[in-house]
Each structure stands twice: as C-alpha cells, then as structure tokens.
Design an enzyme around this catalytic site. Sequence first.
Site, short mmCIF file in Angstrom:
data_model
loop_
_atom_site.label_atom_id
_atom_site.label_comp_id
_atom_site.label_asym_id
_atom_site.label_seq_id
_atom_site.Cartn_x
_atom_site.Cartn_y
_atom_site.Cartn_z
N GLY A 1 66.80 23.91 8.76
CA GLY A 1 65.89 22.95 9.40
C GLY A 1 65.75 21.64 8.65
CE LYS B 1 68.17 27.13 24.69
NZ LYS B 1 66.75 27.47 24.61
N GLY C 1 71.54 25.14 10.20
CA GLY C 1 71.59 26.26 11.14
C GLY C 1 72.79 27.16 10.97
NE ARG D 1 68.77 28.59 2.07
CZ ARG D 1 67.92 28.62 3.07
NH1 ARG D 1 66.95 29.54 3.08
NH2 ARG D 1 68.01 27.77 4.06
#
Length: 402
Positions: A380, A200, A357, A39
């Site tokens: 996110g 998930k 993620g 980043r």
Amino acid sequence: MHLDKLKSIADVDVAGKRVLVRADLNVPVKDGRVSDATRLTRLLPGLKELSARGARIVVISHFGRPKEGPDPAMSLRPVAMKLGELLGRPIGFVPECTGPVAESAANALGPGEIAVLENLRFDKGEEKNDPEFAASLARCGDLFVNDAFSAAHRAHASTEGLTHLLPSYAGPLMLEEINALRTVLDNPQRPMAALIGGAKVSTKIPILKHLLEKVDKLIVGGGMANTFLLSHGVDIGNSLAEPDLVGAAREIMTAAKHRGCAIVLPIDAVIAREFRSGQAHAVVPMLAVASNSMILDVGPKSVAHMKEVLKECKTLLWNGPLGAFEIPPFGEGTFALAREAARLTKAGALVTVAGGGDTVAALNAAGVVDDLTYVSTAGGAFLEWLEGRELPGVAALLRAQA
Ligand code: 3PG
Ligand code: MG
C-alpha cells in the site's frame, strides 16, 4: 516534501542508547512459520550495523490486523524467532509491547543486543495514534528510527506519534526504498515507461493520472486493461471489467495524449471459458475474443510489442501483473516481459524499479527479483507513493527533524 532533508540514523552516535526501531515484521506466516522472509532479510544489514555500533535495539512492529486486542494467532513471537535465526544469533522476545515488562526488557538490553516487542496492534492505541500509547512506547527508547517504509502510509503511534516524543531518524531500508522511488519518479533517465497491471482499474486510477504526467509510455495490462479496451469498443466477452469506469479510462487516454504519453494496450489475448486451472485456452487477436470467454493474459503479440517498448526505454517502473499469473498458463505474459526487463536491466540498458501489491509475488514466480534494480517490499505504501501522496510516516520524520 523536502526528502533530501530526511536525516539518517547513520550519522548519529547510538552507542549505549536504547534505539526503538520501527520495522515492518508483517510477513506471511503459515502454520506458525514464516513463509516469505523477504521483509526480514531486508532489515538485517541495518540491524547488524546498529548492533555493531553498540545500540541497544528494541524492534517494534505490527502484525496482521487483530480486531479485539491480543490474539495469540497474531503474536510476533514466531517472526521474532525467524529474525533471530536470520541474524544468526538469539534475540529477545517480549510478550508485551508497553508497560513495565516491556520497559524493563528494554532497560536490560546490553550494547548490541536486540529484542522484539509484541504486536503493537494488540493495543488499540497503536492504530488510533493515541498519544498515551505513544508515550508508553517512547519509555522503551532514547531514540526512534523508522525503518518501515511499507507501513509509512499509516499514521499510527509507531509511525507518527513517536516522532513527537523522541529524536527521530530514518532507517537504512526506509531510505533505500525512498531513493529507489525517487530515482524513477523524480529524475528518470528517459524515455521512461510505467507498466501498470492488476485486476481492477478502480484502484489504479489515481496512479495512472499521476504517472501520465511523468512517464513517456504507459503500458496497461491485467484485468484493468479490459476497461480501456471497452472504451475503444472492443468486445471483451465475459472478461473482468468495470464498465462504469469507461469514462475515467477515456479521460486518462485524453490526458495522456495531451501530455505526449503513449498508452500501450494489449493487442492479443489468452482466453478461456473460466478462470480455473486445466481449462482449455486459446490465443486470439483482441478483436476476436469469443463472447463466452474471458481474457486471462496478454498474448504473444502483445508481449513482443511490449518488449519493443522496453527496449526503447531507459527506465521502467513496474506495478501489477499482466494476467492472472496465479494459475498456469496465464502467467506467461507477465513472466516473459519480466524476463525481458531483467535481461535489459542486467545488461545495463534499463533501470527497473518494481513494487506494490501482487507485484513481488508475480516477479518471484518469474524468478527475476534479484535481476531488477530494486524490488520494493512495500504494498500500500508503494501504491500511495505512486499516487503522488505524502506518506504520514515520512512526513512525520521530516516535521520532527525540521
Ligand atoms: C503491509 O503489509 O502492507 C504493511 O505492513 C501495512 O499493513 P496494513 O495494511 O495492515 O496497515
Ligand atoms: Mg496493506
């Protein structure tokens, strides 16, 4: 959102002005050292350019999620030091984010100089988007630049509040991230595939629903594929799944069929008794998963099939791993497909944009990050964009600029 209207700081006279740059310095730090500087590296060209144009740069960011005010373990100091190291020159660190100390440090900056203020989340006003906190931040700058796409899903003082108080512009990294997403989502070269993996399905349902309207092929992998397999009546043994979401998986498949979007599921699996390293594992067809075992990766036949799908496509959006890549050998499926995406991209046959993620960690482990068209640094924010949601930080810039 009329994203074409987003105004860049590139066209603004910044010489001698105090420019508040909202960056995302929320990087992994271990034992007081930055362990992944991606980043920070991405921010460098924009900061260097502003500096060369004579801006007096005040960098602001959050770091971690401090609960109760200032916490020395979450100081931005080590991150600021690393940023200076990467810039190749010393930069200032101000141990406050607002107030007289921060203001006088900002005022003392000469043209081209850079200082980083302390973690904004040390003040509760940041996350509450408190107008008074935003006003005290605004006293440290003449212009506001939001270059933190990865924090744009937060409506905080430094991402939303400031846009009410200072002339506000998008930074180059913000624009780069948005352009990459728009390239694949708004006007892709077809056929287009999305590969959505991860543990998930519950966290990805809105993404799948949004994407099936846009893509030609939807490749589903990772633990989340198990819920789709369950809905086909496949015995998945002890594999991770969300049986209460079988209905949602069916709805997605019906909607995809209606829309002419092909859903690609794994056809074989790498299984083991437990998710631990050093476990005996086996490759089996999907219909032969032993009842006492769990699916931990896609098998070689699935990889071969998915490679064929990529070969037919011109655009790929990638989010999430295909298996439990953190523990060998369950990353092989992800790595093999990532290498194929990289090969096709390098050959000019595929535009590949990835992010969100765990994706960057998985692609880093595969060693292909530099060979893809664009790898987002956002987690996110990337996922919320894939859901088709408006990000408050981007919306605030557009509103302020209108
Ligand atoms: C991120 O790392 O995803 C961003 O910096 C946002 O951090 P947050 O989830 O703590 O708001
Ligand atoms: Mg996050």
